[in-house]
Design a protein around this motif. Structure first.
Motif, PDB file in Angstrom:
ATOM      1  N   ILE A 264       0.839  -1.195   0.000  1.00  0.00           N
ATOM      2  CA  ILE A 264       0.000   0.000   0.000  1.00  0.00           C
ATOM      3  C   ILE A 264       0.876   1.249   0.000  1.00  0.00           C
ATOM      4  CG2 ILE A 264      -2.004  -1.037   1.122  1.00  0.00           C
ATOM      5  CD1 ILE A 264      -1.027   0.093   3.794  1.00  0.00           C
ATOM      6  N   ASP A 277      -2.993   0.961  -4.087  1.00  0.00           N
ATOM      7  CA  ASP A 277      -2.584  -0.437  -4.108  1.00  0.00           C
ATOM      8  C   ASP A 277      -1.333  -0.504  -4.980  1.00  0.00           C
ATOM      9  OD1 ASP A 277      -2.169  -3.112  -4.866  1.00  0.00           O
ATOM     10  OD2 ASP A 277      -4.306  -3.574  -4.865  1.00  0.00           O
ATOM     11  N   THR A 287      -7.197   3.497  -4.614  1.00  0.00           N
ATOM     12  CA  THR A 287      -8.320   2.760  -4.035  1.00  0.00           C
ATOM     13  C   THR A 287      -9.215   3.635  -3.166  1.00  0.00           C
ATOM     14  OG1 THR A 287      -6.981   2.081  -2.123  1.00  0.00           O
ATOM     15  CG2 THR A 287      -7.010   0.612  -4.041  1.00  0.00           C
TER      16      THR A 287
END
Length: 475
Positions: A264, A277, A287
């Motif tokens: 992440i 992501d 995201t």
């Protein structure tokens, strides 16, 4: 009469400190150059800025027994094997701001967000409106710490304001996520909307083959398809509103912090905070997007907690050149905002800003910091320009508490609003602060809430590439 603030200088280490009760009074501002600090902080040493680097210090990175400190005029390497005897090893003169640095193996990556007439260390400023102008990332071989060698440059769209290093999963390559912003229709290599980042792939066995392998668009909804200067989704509008109440339009990212172990990253992108992501290193994917139309003016940087369940975003209100630590601006602007990550969504919990008022000549706003690796708690050290260095416990995201601080009075060695700490990072038992004009400061915190961090040792720290530390048996 001893003011509450100056009493902290004189008390010495006399037990636990509760800083939130201190009043924020302008009368408590230290004299120019005077050091004020909490009793649980020790000022270990200061190494003055090298004379050959005639501009201001910027960001830092750490590897083994060495610290690397960027400067608008180049960078320096320091031997920190014995922090109390920190010494300068070498300086490289290679102008081109802001020279934020990342290191990996024998390589150093430096960001150049200053349009130059060429990519050399002898380059001079040249308008970005000239197609042949260069800006991007410089790569140095630092295997000889006394004599680093410039081996490669990679040009990127709109230059490189900051860079984030992300190792791949094979150990064969590293990727550099390049953040930049402020496009202009008159700049051939930096035209609007610039809703992207550049991804550089660096083969570790052949770093001179480094090249841009992608420019993923992170904000497709912010595209201005009808040419009216306003992003299609409404956004903050195509033009940033004036200080101090304005919000920034998103036209690129200022900084990205990756957590490679968890695949992440968090981006601070002018008008937006984002989650990414990065499981596919060459194709990072957004995201989650959050905005703070209430208080945030310029999303500047991001930090995860160790578990990856929280993100601290900072607001660089005024761009680091304003006096925002005062009653007029208040406690929630130019501050940190704390978000919990719940079901993949970011939920804001609270704000933190240092309570100590600064003089009108002191630039002060939330800036770069890193975690102090304490099991069972979330604690961060952070720079606030001339507001100094602050240590904050944000275990309770809604109620972050300052537990230590260090600062100087107004910097009278430079013009007003142009001093203070650019970055403050914890590395292997010590806090290192990169001061614009006064050099590298080394501090040590002695507090029962942080002392267990002394047993955590890292071989590498690029603050924008977060490592984890052991959390087994978290309380």
């Amino acid at each position: 009469m001893i003011t509450p603030r100056k009493a902290l200088v004189m008390l010495g280490a006399a037990g636990a400190l509760v800083l939130t009760a201190l009043p924020a009074q302008a009368s408590d501002i230290p004299a120019p150059g005077e050091i004020a600090m909490s009793p649980n902080i020790e000022h270990v040493t200061n190494v003055p800025k090298p004379g050959v680097l005639t501009d201001i210090h910027t960001d830092m990175a750490f590897q083994g027994d060495y610290a690397y400190v960027g400067n608008y005029a180049g960078f320096s390497i320091y031997d920190i094997k014995h922090p109390k005897k920190t010494t300068l090893v070498s300086s490289v003169v290679c102008p081109g701001g802001q020279m934020d640095v990342s290191v990996y193996g024998n390589l150093l990556f430096g960001s150049v967000d200053s349009s130059r007439n060429n990519d050399s260390c002898n380059s001079t400023s040249q308008s970005a409106s000239i197609k042949e102008s260069w800006e991007g990332v410089r790569i140095f071989d630092i295997s000889d710490k006394t004599n680093p060698t410039y081996i490669k440059s990679v040009e990127t769209n709109c230059g490189s304001h900051t860079n984030t290093l992300v190792p791949d999963k094979t150990g064969e390559n590293v990727y550099i996520y390049v953040s930049s912003y402020s496009p202009n229709a008159n700049f051939p290599d930096c035209k609007p909307p610039h809703d992207l980042i550049s991804v550089i792939k660096v083969p570790l066995n052949n770093p001179t083959a480094a090249a841009v392998v992608g420019t993923p668009v992170l904000f497709p909804a912010d595209r201005d398809t009808n040419g009216d200067g306003i992003p299609d989704d409404g956004g903050y509008g195509g033009v940033s509103l004036p200080y101090p109440n304005g919000k920034s339009a998103t036209s690129g990212c200022h900084d990205i912090t990756a957590y490679p172990e968890k695949d992440i990253a968090a981006g601070a992108c002018m008008g937006d905070g984002i989650l990414l992501d990065i499981s596919d290193r060459e194709h990072p994917r957004v995201t989650e997007v959050v905005r703070d139309t209430e208080n945030f003016a310029f999303w500047h940087s991001a930090t995860f907690n160790n578990e990856g369940t929280k993100v601290i975003f900072t607001d660089e209100l005024g761009g680091g050149t304003r006096a925002t630590c005062n009653a007029a601006i208040g406690a929630n602007r130019g501050a940190n905002a704390y978000y919990d990550l719940v079901g993949g969504k970011l939920e804001r919990r609270g704000y933190f800003k240092i309570a100590r008022h600064q003089a009108d000549t002191e630039n002060c706003v939330a800036h770069n910091g890193s975690l102090i690796p304490v099991k069972g708690r979330d604690i961060m050290v952070q720079a606030w320009y001339q507001g100094g260095i602050s240590v904050v416990d944000f275990t309770d995201s809604a109620n972050p508490q300052e537990i230590a601080f260090f600062e100087r009075g107004p910097d009278n060695t430079a013009p007003p609003l142009s001093g203070g700490f650019w970055s403050a990072y914890y590395y292997n038992g010590y806090i290192y602060g990169s001061d614009f004009n006064l050099g590298l400061d080394v501090l040590r915190i002695n507090d029962p809430r942080t002392n267990q961090a002394n047993s955590v040792k890292f071989d590498l720290l690029n603050a924008q590439t977060q490592p984890s530390y052991a959390e087994h048996g978290r309380d």
